[in-house]
Structure formats: C-alpha cells, structure tokens
Design an enzyme around this catalytic site. Structure first.
Site, PDB file in Angstrom:
ATOM      1  N   GLY A  31     -21.902   9.418  -5.832  1.00  0.00           N
ATOM      2  CA  GLY A  31     -20.609   9.733  -6.446  1.00  0.00           C
ATOM      3  C   GLY A  31     -20.569  11.126  -7.047  1.00  0.00           C
ATOM      4  N   HIS A  37     -20.405  16.393  -0.099  1.00  0.00           N
ATOM      5  CA  HIS A  37     -20.113  15.019   0.315  1.00  0.00           C
ATOM      6  C   HIS A  37     -18.958  14.991   1.316  1.00  0.00           C
ATOM      7  CE1 HIS A  37     -21.815  14.233  -3.891  1.00  0.00           C
ATOM      8  NE2 HIS A  37     -22.659  13.593  -3.091  1.00  0.00           N
ATOM      9  N   VAL A 176     -23.830  22.571   2.181  1.00  0.00           N
ATOM     10  CA  VAL A 176     -22.583  23.252   1.800  1.00  0.00           C
ATOM     11  C   VAL A 176     -22.852  24.000   0.487  1.00  0.00           C
ATOM     12  CG1 VAL A 176     -20.173  22.928   1.139  1.00  0.00           C
ATOM     13  CG2 VAL A 176     -21.191  21.503   2.937  1.00  0.00           C
TER      14      VAL A 176
END
Ligand code: AMP
Length: 279
Positions: A31, A37, A176
């Site tokens: 999360g 993500h 990323v």
C-alpha cells in the site's frame, strides 16, 4: 472494482474468474501506492488479465525494532488509485485473516536470501516468501508482477517459484524514479525536505559505478569504493552497504561482468532506503 477483505471471499472470487477462463495477474503491495506501484498495475493490465492488487503490510517481514507500526497506511487513497487505474479487485486482508496467532509454517529461500538485505534483516525474506506464497494460494494468479526496485526480492521470488513449482509467471518492471533520480518508495514519505534532497545520493552512487564500469573498470572492490565515497558526500547519509553482485545469485564478485548488479542501502536520517542498477 471489488474490495475483498477475507481470504475465503478472495479464493471464491479467484475461482469465479478462472471459471470464466480469464487469467489473473497479481500485484502484491504494502500500500501507500505511488508511481512505481502504478507501473506494476499497468504491466499487469498489459497481460489482458483480471488484475488483483493486494494491499497488506506484512508483519512477518518486519523485525521488532523496524517500522511496522509507522509504515504509511492509506487505504482510501490506495483504493482511489486502483479505481482510477481500472483494477478489478483489491485484496486488503486484516492480520487476523492472514496469520493464525500461532502460525508456525514458514517458507524460506536459503541461498540468495542470505546476503545483503537478508544479512541485515534476518527475518525479512522469510516473511516475504511466506506472504507471497500465501497470496499465490489465495489469489490464484497466472502472472505476478514485481518491481526491480527490490532487485534481491525479485530474484528470491523467482527462485522460490522455480523451486516450489508455483504455476505463476513472474514479471519484473523497471524501477520508476522521481525526476531527480530517487527511486519511488513508500518510505520516501518519512524524509524531511533536507533529507529528501540528499536521498538522491543512492542513485548518484549507482550512476558513478555504471559510468566507471562503462569506462572499463571491472574491479568490484574499486566500484564499491567509488559508490561508498559518493554516498558519504551527503551529510545525512549513513552507508549500510554498497556492492556489485552476480545479477542472478547475488553472490559477491571480484571481476564484474555485464548483467551484474550494483546495490546500495543507506540511512538518510532515520530512513533506510535501497536502490540498484544493472551494469
Ligand atoms: P512495496 O509496496 O514497497 O512492498 O512494493 C510492492 C511492489 O512494488 C514490489 O514488487 C516492489 O518492488 C514494487 N516497487 C516499489 N517501488 C517501486 C519503484 N520505484 N519502481 C518499480 N517497482 C516498485
């Protein structure tokens, strides 16, 4: 989008998808979702599969002195990201759903997991392998997507899947980064502005190693020393490790080859960050 909180409901939902002959792609996360993500979610969608994002801060991979309690949790924000990205199912179980209070079965990988992160965080990969195995059995994915940001974790999972014959294809997505090179991480939220500015030293150190390698420096010790010097330039940084290792087994190298990986871990203030770059 469906939000599922129990193991049983997730297993039933997975069976329903399978009966419709659709493939399932799983994106396991803890999360506090960020652009890293999102890249994983998009890679899962590119497979044309039903995408399940799991959101679970796994207590088994934290040592008692680590940041399990402080780890950022933002289910509403995460659900908004998943909805925007067209995720099919979010699986966000409670601790009670995931672990019996007297759970005593663990999955361990005993070669790659011993080094680097595993040396500093002895319970870490046992926690990761166990929770990923459980998520595979609960979500029944055909494909699972991991980030190269956690390079050693990716290699440990690949080997676990091979050694235990999980019928799951592992895909890895390149790291990323923020515009200044810092790898996106949920833990970047811990950094104050001064630390945030200095956190770029991890990536800068990796670039130093890559440049030297490209100029013909193949001595692993000298590459590591150059990375250490680069990290020490930031006053807030405290080196944990800097090393060049075999890209598959993560074993240490003396002579570096193409495909080997430079890995760094450092504390920026109190926050421990990791990064890596394949040479
Ligand atoms: P986490 O929520 O930090 O446990 O990460 C969940 C997944 O996202 C793992 O497979 C990570 O490797 C991946 N991930 C985290 N940060 C990045 C990033 N900056 N780029 C690509 N993947 C990432």
């Amino acid at each position: 989008m469906e939000l599922i909180r129990s193991v049983r409901s997730m297993q039933e939902a997975a069976l329903t998808v399978k009966r419709s002959a659709r493939r399932i792609a799983l994106v396991p996360t803890m999360g506090a979702l960020h652009e890293g993500h999102v890249a994983l979610i998009r890679a899962a969608q590119n497979r044309g599969a039903a995408v399940v994002v799991s959101i679970y801060v796994n207590p088994a991979q934290f040592a008692p002195h680590e940041d399990f309690k402080q780890y950022p949790r933002d289910l509403d924000g995460d659900l908004a990201v998943c909805r925007r990205e067209g995720v099919d199912v979010v699986f966000a179980p409670t601790d009670e759903e995931m672990y019996a209070t007297d759970a005593s079965t663990w999955v361990t990988e005993s070669l790659i997991a011993k080094r680097l992160e595993g040396e500093r965080r002895p319970h870490f990969f046992r926690g990761v392998c166990t929770v990923v195995s459980k998520l595979f059995l609960i979500c029944q994915p055909d494909v699972a997507v991991f980030g190269q940001k956690d390079y050693q974790q990716w290699k440990v999972i690949q080997r676990m899947v091979r050694d235990l014959n999980f019928p799951v294809e592992i895909i890895a997505v390149p790291t990323v980064r923020e515009p200044d090179g810092l790898a996106c991480s949920s833990r970047n939220r811990y950094l104050d502005p001064l630390e945030r500015a200095q956190a770029t030293v991890l990536y800068k150190a990796l670039l130093v190693a890559r440049d030297l390698f490209n100029q013909g420096e193949f001595n692993a010790h000298r590459l590591a020393s150059a990375m250490i010097r680069a990290i020490e330039l930031a006053p807030s940084a405290r080196l944990d490790y800097a090393e060049v290792a075999d890209g598959e087994t993560l074993m240490p190298r003396s002579e570096v080859r193409r495909g080997d990986v430079a890995l760094v871990a450092a504390y920026i203030g109190k926050t421990r960050l990791i990064d890596n770059l394949v040479l």
